[in-house]
Design an enzyme around this catalytic site. Structure first.
Site, short mmCIF file in Angstrom:
data_model
loop_
_atom_site.label_atom_id
_atom_site.label_comp_id
_atom_site.label_asym_id
_atom_site.label_seq_id
_atom_site.Cartn_x
_atom_site.Cartn_y
_atom_site.Cartn_z
N ASN A 1 42.56 42.57 33.93
CA ASN A 1 43.33 43.06 32.99
C ASN A 1 42.26 43.56 31.77
OD1 ASN A 1 45.52 42.82 30.57
ND2 ASN A 1 43.85 41.34 29.90
N TYR B 1 39.40 56.87 27.57
CA TYR B 1 40.67 55.76 28.27
C TYR B 1 41.64 56.24 29.31
CZ TYR B 1 44.11 52.11 27.07
OH TYR B 1 45.01 50.95 27.19
N LYS C 1 42.19 54.78 32.87
CA LYS C 1 43.23 54.15 33.31
C LYS C 1 44.09 55.19 34.47
CE LYS C 1 43.42 50.80 30.47
NZ LYS C 1 43.07 49.27 31.05
N ILE D 1 52.09 48.15 23.41
CA ILE D 1 52.26 46.53 23.13
C ILE D 1 51.46 46.10 21.86
CG2 ILE D 1 51.96 44.34 24.67
CD1 ILE D 1 53.42 46.59 26.08
P1 NAP Z 1 43.02 42.79 23.55
O1 NAP Z 1 43.86 42.17 22.81
O2 NAP Z 1 42.04 43.60 22.90
O3 NAP Z 1 42.67 41.98 24.70
C1 NAP Z 1 41.65 42.45 25.69
C2 NAP Z 1 40.49 41.42 25.88
O4 NAP Z 1 39.68 41.90 26.72
C3 NAP Z 1 39.74 41.02 24.47
O5 NAP Z 1 39.86 39.67 24.37
C4 NAP Z 1 38.60 41.86 24.83
O6 NAP Z 1 37.40 41.42 24.31
C5 NAP Z 1 38.29 41.58 26.39
N1 NAP Z 1 37.33 42.31 26.87
C6 NAP Z 1 36.89 43.63 26.27
N2 NAP Z 1 35.81 44.24 27.19
C7 NAP Z 1 35.47 43.15 28.04
C8 NAP Z 1 34.79 43.24 29.09
N3 NAP Z 1 33.80 43.91 29.12
N4 NAP Z 1 34.78 42.14 29.90
C9 NAP Z 1 35.54 40.97 29.71
N5 NAP Z 1 36.48 40.90 28.78
C10 NAP Z 1 36.46 42.01 27.98
O7 NAP Z 1 44.01 44.15 24.32
P2 NAP Z 1 45.24 44.13 25.17
O8 NAP Z 1 46.28 44.99 24.38
O9 NAP Z 1 45.72 42.70 25.45
O10 NAP Z 1 44.81 44.90 26.43
C11 NAP Z 1 44.61 44.38 27.67
C12 NAP Z 1 44.82 45.33 28.77
O11 NAP Z 1 46.03 45.89 28.59
C13 NAP Z 1 43.46 46.30 28.55
O12 NAP Z 1 43.26 46.75 29.90
C14 NAP Z 1 44.47 47.57 28.03
O13 NAP Z 1 43.68 48.64 28.16
C15 NAP Z 1 45.69 47.34 28.58
N6 NAP Z 1 46.74 48.05 27.72
C16 NAP Z 1 47.05 47.83 26.51
C17 NAP Z 1 48.22 48.34 25.96
C18 NAP Z 1 48.60 48.01 24.65
O14 NAP Z 1 49.51 48.93 23.77
N7 NAP Z 1 47.88 46.89 23.96
C19 NAP Z 1 48.85 49.42 26.57
C20 NAP Z 1 48.34 49.95 27.83
C21 NAP Z 1 47.36 49.12 28.28
P3 NAP Z 1 37.07 42.01 22.85
O15 NAP Z 1 37.99 41.78 21.52
O16 NAP Z 1 35.60 41.58 22.58
O17 NAP Z 1 37.25 43.64 23.36
#
Ligand code: NAP
Length: 253
Positions: free
Chosen positions: A91, A157, A161, A190
């Site tokens: 994730n 991005y 994806k 989200i």
């Molecule tokens: P988030 O709250 O930023 O959580 C992501 C976590 O992953 C953070 O703790 C982040 O740390 C960590 N991370 C970043 N780079 C990393 C690495 N190199 N190795 C290990 N961990 C790492 O984001 P989220 O919204 O939950 O996103 C989770 C996933 O869902 C992502 O793949 C994102 O692209 C996807 N997604 C999110 C949305 C949305 O609307 N939120 C929509 C579509 C897809 P840092 O804080 O230090 O970066």
């Protein structure tokens, strides 16, 4: 609902925040022992604390998924603690910087692809041999609606994806007969720290993001956790190679 994760070991990357944290918590609630990986080790420990406070079992690992050595160490830590990996939710991801294609910096391109796309590949590369040895498993890679449609201002991005969707389909075909299912979760907008960074938590930007959603609101990390857990569960036993949009209708529009 049956607790189909009793006795199972689930690895979740990026589990120190947002969708990953909510998923780790739900896997644990459903009976799994959870390996909580994040580049922010302290936040991974916080997730573990919340799981333990609710009577669940989990360990934290400080892992940057773009590093082959750290991913290998993450899998070794999971095996040392629990002896197996039944499911993995790959994730971890970053949004990178917002700029149109011609203004996207090389550094932003390289880092976004390294974490989001290479990171998912490195995780699968380390997880699949373990699952083959065990006779099966389930993997969910976190893509995005931005892997299914374009999103102006986020070229690296979106490319990362879209790449995850194709990588997921490829791995699903390769391991379908060896009991490993591989699916992609494609969240819509989200409400997590990632989206707060993109909107700057400003009301106007937030309402622009919300307007993208036919259901008229952002999704919650907990709703994504339900989708990830279902895709990993035996209830999804005939589902593989699928880019599963949990998106409030985003890609239907
Ligand atoms: P988030 O709250 O930023 O959580 C992501 C976590 O992953 C953070 O703790 C982040 O740390 C960590 N991370 C970043 N780079 C990393 C690495 N190199 N190795 C290990 N961990 C790492 O984001 P989220 O919204 O939950 O996103 C989770 C996933 O869902 C992502 O793949 C994102 O692209 C996807 N997604 C999110 C949305 C949305 O609307 N939120 C929509 C579509 C897809 P840092 O804080 O230090 O970066």
């Amino acid at each position: 609902m049956t607790d189909t994760f009793d006795g199972k070991v689930v690895l979740v990357t990026g589990a120190g925040s947002g969708i990953g944290r909510a998923s780790a918590q739900l896997f644990a609630k459903r009976g799994a022992r959870v390996v909580v990986a994040d580049v922010k080790g302290e936040q991974a420990k916080e997730t573990v604390n919340t799981i333990e406070q609710r009577g669940g079992e989990a360990i934290a690992t400080h892992t940057d998924v773009s590093s082959p050595a750290e991913v290998a160490a993450m899998v070794q830590r999971a095996l040392a603690a629990y002896g197996r990996i039944d499911c993995a939710f790959n994730n971890a991801g970053i949004e990178g910087e917002m700029a149109p294609t011609a203004q996207c910096s090389e550094a932003n391109w390289d880092r976004t692809i390294a974490v989001n796309l290479k990171g998912v590949w490195l995780c699968m590369k380390a997880e699949i041999p373990v699952m083959l040895e065990q006779g099966g498993g389930a993997i969910v890679n976190c893509a995005s609606v931005a892997g299914l449609v374009g999103f102006a201002g986020l070229p690296a991005y979106c490319a990362s994806k879209g790449g995850i969707v194709q990588l997921t389909k490829t791995a699903a075909l390769e391991y379908a007969q060896q009991g490993i299912r591989v699916n992609a979760l494609c969240p819509g907008v989200i409400h997590t720290p990632m989206v707060d960074r993109l909107t700057g938590e400003e009301a106007e930007a937030e309402s622009q993001f919300t307007a993208l959603e036919p259901v008229g609101r952002m999704g919650t990390p907990e709703e994504m956790a339900q989708a990830a857990v279902w895709l990993c569960s035996d209830e999804a036993s005939y589902v593989t190679g699928h880019p599963f949009a949990a998106d409030g209708g985003f890609v239907a529009a």
